[in-house]
Design an enzyme around this catalytic site. Structure first.
Site, PDB file in Angstrom:
ATOM      1  N   SER A  68       1.423 -14.977  31.937  1.00  0.00           N
ATOM      2  CA  SER A  68       2.289 -15.239  33.093  1.00  0.00           C
ATOM      3  C   SER A  68       2.480 -16.734  33.308  1.00  0.00           C
ATOM      4  CB  SER A  68       1.722 -14.576  34.353  1.00  0.00           C
ATOM      5  OG  SER A  68       0.463 -15.109  34.698  1.00  0.00           O
ATOM      6  N   GLY A  74      -2.918 -15.590  36.820  1.00  0.00           N
ATOM      7  CA  GLY A  74      -4.005 -16.482  36.443  1.00  0.00           C
ATOM      8  C   GLY A  74      -4.226 -16.500  34.946  1.00  0.00           C
ATOM      9  N   GLU A 109      -2.069  -8.736   4.091  1.00  0.00           N
ATOM     10  CA  GLU A 109      -2.025  -9.200   5.481  1.00  0.00           C
ATOM     11  C   GLU A 109      -3.408  -9.391   6.101  1.00  0.00           C
ATOM     12  OE1 GLU A 109      -1.743  -4.642   5.814  1.00  0.00           O
ATOM     13  OE2 GLU A 109      -1.259  -6.232   4.388  1.00  0.00           O
ATOM     14  N   VAL A 150      -2.851 -16.507  30.726  1.00  0.00           N
ATOM     15  CA  VAL A 150      -1.993 -17.381  29.930  1.00  0.00           C
ATOM     16  C   VAL A 150      -0.566 -16.842  29.832  1.00  0.00           C
ATOM     17  CG1 VAL A 150      -2.728 -16.322  27.747  1.00  0.00           C
ATOM     18  CG2 VAL A 150      -1.775 -18.612  27.734  1.00  0.00           C
ATOM     19  N   CYS A 205       0.837  -1.201   0.000  1.00  0.00           N
ATOM     20  CA  CYS A 205       0.000   0.000   0.000  1.00  0.00           C
ATOM     21  C   CYS A 205       0.877   1.259   0.000  1.00  0.00           C
ATOM     22  CB  CYS A 205      -0.979  -0.021   1.178  1.00  0.00           C
ATOM     23  SG  CYS A 205      -2.321   1.186   1.017  1.00  0.00           S
ATOM     24  N   HIS A 214      -3.813  -4.966   0.489  1.00  0.00           N
ATOM     25  CA  HIS A 214      -3.333  -5.410   1.804  1.00  0.00           C
ATOM     26  C   HIS A 214      -3.368  -6.931   1.885  1.00  0.00           C
ATOM     27  CE1 HIS A 214      -2.947  -1.557   3.926  1.00  0.00           C
ATOM     28  NE2 HIS A 214      -3.966  -1.153   3.182  1.00  0.00           N
TER      29      HIS A 214
END
Length: 535
Positions: free
Chosen positions: A243, A239, A186, A241, A97, A184
């Site tokens: 960490s 608690g 993506e 994902v 683009c 685009h």
């Protein structure tokens, strides 16, 4: 959505050791998405600003460069550009683009206002199915967003495609490994876009697909061991994902040198405390200190309804509670003749990009899940996930053997259910919301939708009274709002089209099993204009 199943697992080794693919950001809303798509193709990528001097860009030894889109017009005064040394460097370059227009403009092509602006779904005619468009059909559905067009390609370039509003919609100079495309590739609205990106990476730039979960783990374990030595490490588990995976990765590297602290503030969803205390520990063998501070948090939040004040109280209370547990870890380590020198954080690559951070950031970054850690902690940081996107983190969690219930847990705010109760937080309201939330999550999982939906906040409108009829009696209950959204990075989101029968089951169960709730409503607003969370 990117998932462990889509990560190539056939090649070990790691492409970042041989130089990354650099995505030069010209202010595009999709710049991070481009970097993600490169990763999906099994190649390591990094984002850099367009303002980075070209010598610094080339000093990173990039194996390919992608110029992102952007909101500017190349021929306007002060428009961002890039030094033509990039195009003379021999490094394969793909312009997308605005980046495509910059390439054309700087190399002598003709760029002007388009006679016909193209926005949204656009059909592109393929003039030469070669290079980045190898194996393309004669027509492609693409996603366009441009009011400026390349009318004539620079000398040495071949036109690969055109559209009604873009005489040059794709071009290539194979001798210099320079490529450009107006649409685009993506975004998911360009169905063959990922194929174009993979053609550029693997066919044109000859890069292997060696960015995978196994090689990431191997690389990080080696780095962590070198960094830590025989010192001890502390990690605050939220608690979530991020960490959990960060802790599991560090534990794989150094074992019992790691101690995790989990603060139960009483604002988590049903079953999450037990999941961390039992399932996570069983899967990893990590030493865990759990602090039950639910009553303290509730006391501090009594009578508070204003959202920002809730967040501040929860954040400050977390800091004080973590500090108390931290002192215990330091004392126990000292009794063993050891020293705690490092703190683990689950910082992800989008956090680094959005904060403008780079390699070796010295200050502790406010943790987006828990409201901020103490700024005066005298620890060195270990951030094993700072080069990764969320779905890569999930892939690593799966590879490390963490339970799906942890790896695929929906994103959850640090203040927890405290900001999903509109009104004062009480134990009764928390229990009510916890049950309704558990029902919604259970039914979405039964329907096989838990991995398709980014998250589904369930919001209790505690200060709103809704008239209902339950058991032939007139009732005044609280409405519940379902907020299912689909997203790739939470920066933008669309509301999820959950099947009616699933919504009906959720609604029936909530109103039957949670008697204080007599109305279930659906939030069908995208982000923007609305945020994902209500508070």
């Amino acid at each position: 959505m990117f998932s462990p199943r889509k990560i190539p697992m056939n090649v070990r080794g790691i492409s970042m050791a041989n130089g990354p693919v650099l995505v030069v950001d010209f202010g595009a809303q999709y710049a991070q998405l481009i970097a993600r798509r490169v990763r999906e193709a099994g190649v390591y990528s990094e984002l850099v600003p367009h303002s980075m001097p070209v010598d610094e860009i080339l000093a990173k030894d990039p194996k390919a460069i992608i110029l992102s889109g952007g909101p500017a017009s190349v021929f306007e005064p002060g428009a961002p550009t890039i030094d033509t040394k990039v195009f003379e460097s021999g490094v394969p370059v793909l312009g997308i683009c605005y980046g495509f227009q910059v390439m054309a403009y700087e190399l002598g092509g003709k760029v002007d206002k388009a006679a016909l602006g193209e926005y949204g779904k656009t059909s592109a005619t393929i003039d030469d199915a070669a290079g980045i468009l190898a194996d393309s059909p004669a027509e492609q559905t693409t996603w366009m967003s441009h009011g400026v067009a390349v009318e004539q390609a620079p000398a040495g370039f071949e036109v690969l495609a055109h559209t009604e509003g873009a005489p040059v919609a794709a071009m290539a100079d194979e001798s210099r490994k320079l490529y450009g495309v107006q649409w685009h590739p993506e975004v998911k609205h360009s169905p063959l876009g990922q194929k174009l990106i993979e053609n550029f990476l693997h066919r044109c730039a000859a890069l292997p697909n060696d960015w995978d979960a196994s090689s990431i783990i191997e690389d990080q374990v080696k780095k962590i061991r070198e960094q830590v030595g025989d010192a001890e490490v502390i990690c605050g588990l939220s608690g979530g994902v991020d960490s959990a995976v960060a802790a599991a990765l560090v534990h794989k590297a150094i074992g019992d040198q790691l101690t995790c602290v989990f603060v139960d503030h009483g604002l988590l969803r049903k079953g999450e405390v037990e999941q961390v205390k039992h399932d996570f520990v069983a899967a990893t063998g990590i030493r865990l200190i759990t602090v039950d501070a639910a009553d303290d948090f509730l006391d501090a939040l009594a009578g508070v309804s204003e959202p920002e004040r809730k967040r501040k109280i929860i954040g400050e209370k977390f800091i004080r509670t973590f500090e108390k547990a931290q002192r215990q870890v330091l004392e126990e380590a000292g009794a063993r003749g050891k020293e705690v020198k490092f703190l683990v954080q689950g910082t992800l690559y989008p956090d680094v990009v959005e904060s403008g951070g780079g390699d070796g950031a010295a200050n502790i970054k406010s943790h987006h899940n828990v409201g901020g850690l103490p700024k005066d902690i005298k620890f060195q940081l270990i951030e094993p996930l700072r080069t990764l996107f969320k779905d890569e983190v999930r892939a690593i969690g799966t590879e490390l053997g963490l339970p799906d219930e942890i790896v695929w847990r929906q994103p959850f705010p640090g203040p927890g259910l405290g900001i999903r109760i509109i009104g004062e937080i009480t134990k009764e309201r928390l229990d009510l919301l916890r049950e309704a939330d558990a029902i919604a999550r259970e039914e979405l999982s039964k329907a096989g939708l838990d991995r398709d939906i980014w998250q589904c906040p369930v919001v209790l409108l505690a200060d709103v009274h809704s008239v209902g009829v339950q058991g032939d009696e007139r009732t005044y209950g609280s409405p519940i709002v379902l907020r299912p959204v689909s997203s790739e990075d939470a920066m933008t989101a669309d509301w999820s089209r959950v099947p009616y029968d699933v919504l009906a089951t959720i609604s029936t169960r909530i109103t039957n099993e949670c008697r204080q709730i007599n109305r279930v409503v659906l939030d069908c607003t995208s982000k923007p204009p609305a945020t994902i969370e209500w508070e």
